[in-house]
Enzyme design. Structure first.
Site, mmCIF file in Angstrom:
data_model
loop_
_atom_site.group_PDB
_atom_site.id
_atom_site.type_symbol
_atom_site.label_atom_id
_atom_site.label_comp_id
_atom_site.label_asym_id
_atom_site.label_seq_id
_atom_site.Cartn_x
_atom_site.Cartn_y
_atom_site.Cartn_z
ATOM 1 N N GLY A 86 43.654 43.977 35.017
ATOM 2 C CA GLY A 86 43.348 44.226 33.738
ATOM 3 C C GLY A 86 44.236 45.688 33.257
ATOM 4 C CE1 TYR B 104 32.763 45.371 27.239
ATOM 5 C CE2 TYR B 104 32.795 46.910 25.525
ATOM 6 C CZ TYR B 104 33.276 46.700 26.950
ATOM 7 O OH TYR B 104 34.197 47.581 27.460
#
Length: 284
Positions: free
Chosen positions: A9, A119
């Site tokens: 990431g 999310y």
């Protein structure tokens, strides 16, 4: 040694540049099928753990709800419980999307949370699971992360500028662009302070400054990269998306500064560094 989850990431990639860190990717530790964080902790014997692994596709989470909750809520709970059993400090990266964006002021850590999306809700549940685990843990909420690595707004803008002569950019969402590099730096400072001070824990905010809209961020990207492109403004309601997003994502970062001395980064300065990393000449 610091053990980092989420190597591939944006923030994890920046943390991998620190020699003292051992960074694990999805191939090394799959948060969907993790059997035992305790075994990993026994294997590496870290002094601290930083979790940057997350399901970050905001619109995708509306359809892949089970996957989002598994990665953002269930796995962090298991990780925090393992940290608690070994008395190892944990930093967990969270998001401004735990708020609904209706505040008129900057959001403080203890302001009411009300996620608008799956999310955001999955990340909030992850926060709550960690805080109830008994671990020495810091939840570090950040916003609008950009870097030369992975998918982010900056790279999208650069790519679109190669394809189009004009762009419509949302101008009624306001927040703070934050470089992954500055978040990684803050994490390293914080984890060492946590190792020294076992009472250092809780929820903290860290973002870049000054605040800006997406359109203002885009204009600064093109200005700095010397890209000539026309920008027009649209409202969030005019942009098709599956997930709702907060109009106000501005974070109050005073608590982190008061507790640790860590200052907010200036995202315009960070932007120059990232563009240079991408091989893009800037006007500075």
């Amino acid at each position: 040694m610091i053990l980092v989850f989420g190597k591939n990431g944006q923030i994890g990639n920046e943390l991998s540049r620190y020699d003292e860190n051992i960074c694990l990717s999805r191939e090394d530790c799959d948060f969907v099928n993790i059997n035992s964080f305790k075994n990993l902790i026994k294997k590496f014997s870290p002094s601290g753990i930083i979790n940057t692994a997350a399901y970050t596709n905001v619109d995708g989470a509306e359809e892949e709800q089970d996957l989002a909750y598994e990665i953002n809520s269930t796995a962090p709970k298991k990780l925090a419980e393992a940290c608690a059993s070994f008395k190892i400090p944990l930093i967990h990266i969270s998001t401004d999307y735990v708020f609904d964006g209706t505040n008129l002021d900057l959001y403080k850590e203890d302001d009411a949370t009300y996620p608008l999306s799956i999310y955001g809700n999955s990340k909030l549940l992850g926060e709550q699971n960690i805080l109830m685990s008994g671990a020495q843990a810091i939840i570090l909420r950040t916003s609008w992360v950009f870097s030369s690595h992975g998918k982010n707004f900056l790279k999208t803008m650069i790519n679109l500028s190669h394809e189009r002569e004009s762009l419509e950019i949302i101008n009624d969402q306001i927040g703070a662009p934050t470089s992954a590099k500055s978040v990684a730096y803050a994490c390293m400072k914080i984890i060492h302070k946590m190792i020294e001070d076992k009472n250092l824990s809780g929820v903290f905010h860290f973002s870049g400054k000054p605040n800006a809209t997406w359109a203002e961020f885009a204009k600064e990207i093109f200005k700095t990269a010397k890209i000539d492109i026309e920008i027009s403004h649209i409202k969030t309601s005019e942009f098709p998306s599956k997930a709702l997003r907060p109009l106000n994502s501005r974070l109050n970062c005073n608590k982190l500064f008061n507790k640790t001395g860590i200052k907010q980064s200036f995202w315009k300065e960070e932007l120059i560094k990232v563009l240079n990393e991408m091989g893009i000449k800037t006007n500075v």
